[in-house]
Design an enzyme around this catalytic site. Structure first.
Site, PDB file in Angstrom:
ATOM      1  N   LYS A   1       4.304  -8.024  -3.115  1.00 32.96           N
ATOM      2  CA  LYS A   1       4.739  -7.183  -1.990  1.00 32.96           C
ATOM      3  C   LYS A   1       6.009  -7.738  -1.358  1.00 32.96           C
ATOM      4  O   LYS A   1       6.890  -6.972  -0.968  1.00 32.96           O
ATOM      5  CB  LYS A   1       3.626  -7.056  -0.941  1.00 32.96           C
ATOM      6  CG  LYS A   1       2.479  -6.158  -1.385  1.00 32.96           C
ATOM      7  CD  LYS A   1       1.638  -5.688  -0.201  1.00 32.96           C
ATOM      8  CE  LYS A   1       0.517  -4.754  -0.651  1.00 32.96           C
ATOM      9  NZ  LYS A   1      -0.344  -4.331   0.449  1.00 32.96           N
TER      10      LYS A   1
ATOM     11  N   LYS B   1      -1.691  -0.791 -12.222  1.00 32.72           N
ATOM     12  CA  LYS B   1      -2.847  -0.344 -11.441  1.00 32.72           C
ATOM     13  C   LYS B   1      -2.506   0.944 -10.691  1.00 32.72           C
ATOM     14  O   LYS B   1      -1.422   1.054 -10.118  1.00 32.72           O
ATOM     15  CB  LYS B   1      -3.182  -1.465 -10.443  1.00 32.72           C
ATOM     16  CG  LYS B   1      -4.206  -1.125  -9.396  1.00 32.72           C
ATOM     17  CD  LYS B   1      -4.360  -2.293  -8.419  1.00 32.72           C
ATOM     18  CE  LYS B   1      -3.703  -2.021  -7.068  1.00 32.72           C
ATOM     19  NZ  LYS B   1      -4.389  -1.137  -6.159  1.00 32.72           N
TER      20      LYS B   1
ATOM     21  N   LYS C   1      -2.210   3.746  -4.133  1.00 34.32           N
ATOM     22  CA  LYS C   1      -1.952   4.878  -3.244  1.00 34.32           C
ATOM     23  C   LYS C   1      -0.539   4.870  -2.699  1.00 34.32           C
ATOM     24  O   LYS C   1      -0.041   5.883  -2.251  1.00 34.32           O
ATOM     25  CB  LYS C   1      -3.004   4.959  -2.127  1.00 34.32           C
ATOM     26  CG  LYS C   1      -3.035   3.847  -1.126  1.00 34.32           C
ATOM     27  CD  LYS C   1      -3.940   4.246   0.044  1.00 34.32           C
ATOM     28  CE  LYS C   1      -5.184   3.415   0.182  1.00 34.32           C
ATOM     29  NZ  LYS C   1      -4.957   2.060   0.705  1.00 34.32           N
TER      30      LYS C   1
HETATM   31  P1  ATP Z   1      -1.776   0.058  -1.604  1.00 31.53           P
HETATM   32  O1  ATP Z   1      -1.086   0.829  -2.702  1.00 31.53           O
HETATM   33  O2  ATP Z   1      -1.386   0.482  -0.207  1.00 31.53           O
HETATM   34  O3  ATP Z   1      -1.774  -1.436  -1.815  1.00 31.53           O
HETATM   35  P2  ATP Z   1      -4.308   0.505  -2.843  1.00 31.53           P
HETATM   36  O4  ATP Z   1      -4.341   1.852  -3.455  1.00 31.53           O
HETATM   37  O5  ATP Z   1      -4.110  -0.673  -3.737  1.00 31.53           O
HETATM   38  O6  ATP Z   1      -3.274   0.507  -1.663  1.00 31.53           O
HETATM   39  P3  ATP Z   1      -6.224  -0.679  -0.971  1.00 31.53           P
HETATM   40  O7  ATP Z   1      -6.408  -0.055   0.380  1.00 31.53           O
HETATM   41  O8  ATP Z   1      -5.409  -1.920  -1.046  1.00 31.53           O
HETATM   42  O9  ATP Z   1      -5.667   0.382  -2.038  1.00 31.53           O
HETATM   43  O10 ATP Z   1      -7.641  -0.957  -1.604  1.00 31.53           O
HETATM   44  C1  ATP Z   1      -8.884  -0.431  -1.211  1.00 31.53           C
HETATM   45  C2  ATP Z   1      -9.922  -0.814  -2.252  1.00 31.53           C
HETATM   46  O11 ATP Z   1      -9.680  -0.073  -3.460  1.00 31.53           O
HETATM   47  C3  ATP Z   1      -9.891  -2.299  -2.655  1.00 31.53           C
HETATM   48  O12 ATP Z   1     -11.200  -2.777  -2.833  1.00 31.53           O
HETATM   49  C4  ATP Z   1      -9.141  -2.287  -3.962  1.00 31.53           C
HETATM   50  O13 ATP Z   1      -9.492  -3.386  -4.776  1.00 31.53           O
HETATM   51  C5  ATP Z   1      -9.618  -0.969  -4.574  1.00 31.53           C
HETATM   52  N1  ATP Z   1      -8.641  -0.433  -5.524  1.00 31.53           N
HETATM   53  C6  ATP Z   1      -7.365  -0.055  -5.257  1.00 31.53           C
HETATM   54  N2  ATP Z   1      -6.754   0.421  -6.357  1.00 31.53           N
HETATM   55  C7  ATP Z   1      -7.668   0.330  -7.358  1.00 31.53           C
HETATM   56  C8  ATP Z   1      -7.630   0.663  -8.754  1.00 31.53           C
HETATM   57  N3  ATP Z   1      -6.544   1.165  -9.308  1.00 31.53           N
HETATM   58  N4  ATP Z   1      -8.751   0.445  -9.485  1.00 31.53           N
HETATM   59  C9  ATP Z   1      -9.858  -0.073  -8.908  1.00 31.53           C
HETATM   60  N5  ATP Z   1      -9.959  -0.408  -7.607  1.00 31.53           N
HETATM   61  C10 ATP Z   1      -8.890  -0.218  -6.833  1.00 31.53           C
END
Ligand code: ATP
Ligand code: LTN
Length: 334
Positions: A115, A196, A199
């Site tokens: 990040k 991965k 969002k």
């Molecule tokens: P950002 O893009 O803002 O970092 P994010 O989509 O990675 O957000 P988070 O809010 O950081 O989402 O994560 C919420 C939960 O969803 C966490 O437990 C994270 O491990 C899980 N998670 C996020 N993306 C994935 C993915 N692609 N596969 C499985 N689990 C996920």
């Protein structure tokens, strides 16, 4: 003596509309664990401001996230659902833990490094992010932290901080463990199965948002990156990550076993795989989207649910914080 009920804590950032990876990697597990365990789910708005946010957008996304979590099946009668900034103990405990956490531990965190590399100017909060996460978890005497694979390092750091604190000041914190599902731990981007699903990636066709329309979902799956082969089988081969990702999504939403899924797709082509996965996703997300739209019509009801959650969370976190301060030698107010 009856054994103590297992305590579960997890957090999620109001940083944008939830995507399928959040649902399959984390939220589905949270919903499944309701009832038998003591559950806390926290909307971590203090974590979200570690990268700059527009105030009006943060406010909207926080309410949207609450509505979406409830629409996904988080039941406020069975889970304490609350907003992190409503419980002051989190920020205060973070400060206390900062003072037992060596800087080197934070500089090693992969999420920080990725990040930070994307930002022109890195905020102190971004480096400190995992200590606030440790405070979240440790304030609730948490046993289990159900998360996606990307959070494993942060939970390990939480364990290190708790052990260090206990070593210096005496047994205070329960040492939590990460709970990561085998399938679904890392749902990959449809446009790039080496990254991965996230969002915060705005590229069309990368992520499926939980509120996407059926047409949008079909569009994204139709363009999902696969490979030049034709076999529809689960596989660890990085060259086949696209097909494997589609199969994992199908597995998690159909509840079928891997052999049954492979038999089902025997002799079919990638086109059929993509359209069947799209349809199962559309059906799984339909009630979530409808529930979300209904809840967003009732902002006062949402705020009421979050106020009850915050009261319940405070009742656990505040006495724990008093215990921590007492151990550290603070004079407690009388
Ligand atoms: P950002 O893009 O803002 O970092 P994010 O989509 O990675 O957000 P988070 O809010 O950081 O989402 O994560 C919420 C939960 O969803 C966490 O437990 C994270 O491990 C899980 N998670 C996020 N993306 C994935 C993915 N692609 N596969 C499985 N689990 C996920
Ligand atoms: N860092 C996590 C969100 C998070 C969290 C937590 C997860 C904040 N506090 C406590 C589990 C437990 C993320 O970005 N997914």
């Amino acid at each position: 003596m009856t054994p103590r009920k297992v305590r579960v804590f997890s957090g999620i950032q109001p940083s944008g509309m939830l995507q399928l990876g959040n649902y399959l990697g984390a939220i589905q597990q949270w919903v499944a664990g309701q009832g038998e365990k003591i559950n806390f789910i926290c909307i971590v708005d203090l974590h979200t401001i570690t990268v700059p946010q527009e105030p009006a957008v943060l406010r909207r996304q926080t309410r949207e996230l609450a509505a979406l979590l409830i629409a996904c099946g988080i039941d406020p009668q069975q889970t304490t659902l609350f907003v992190q900034s409503h419980v002051r103990a989190h920020a205060e405990c973070c400060w206390l833990l900062n003072c037992v956490t060596p800087l080197g531990w934070l500089e090693r965190m992969t999420q920080y490094k990725t990040k930070a590399a994307r930002q022109e100017s890195v905020l102190t909060g971004l480096l400190d992010y995992p200590v606030l996460q440790a405070a979240d978890i440790l304030l609730y005497d948490t046993d289990e932290v159900p998360v996606g694979e990307d959070q494993k390092q942060h939970i390990e750091l939480t364990r290190d901080i708790a052990q260090r604190f206990n070593g210096i000041y005496g047994e205070t914190f329960v040492i939590p463990r990460p709970v990561i599902r085998e399938s679904g731990a890392r749902i990959m981007g449809l446009n790039d199965p080496t990254a991965k699903m996230s969002k915060s990636d705005p590229t069309r066709g990368h992520a499926i948002r939980l509120t996407d329309s059926p047409d949008e979902i079909r569009w994204a799956f139709k363009r999902a990156v696969t490979d030049a082969g034709r076999e529809i089988r689960f596989s660890d081969d990085p060259a086949r990550a696209g097909v494997n990702n589609l199969l994992q999504i199908y597995e998690l939403l159909s509840g079928l076993s891997r052999p049954a899924i492979e038999a089902h797709f025997e002799g079919k082509g990638y086109g059929a795989l993509k359209s069947e996965v799209a349809e199962i996703v559309i059906e799984a997300l339909r009630p979530i989207r409808e529930g979300f739209e209904r809840l967003m019509q009732e902002p006062a009801e949402l705020d009421r649910i979050l106020a009850i959650g915050a009261d319940q969370a405070r009742a656990v976190a505040e006495p724990k914080l008093v215990q921590v301060k007492e151990r550290m030698g603070f004079v407690l107010p009388t």
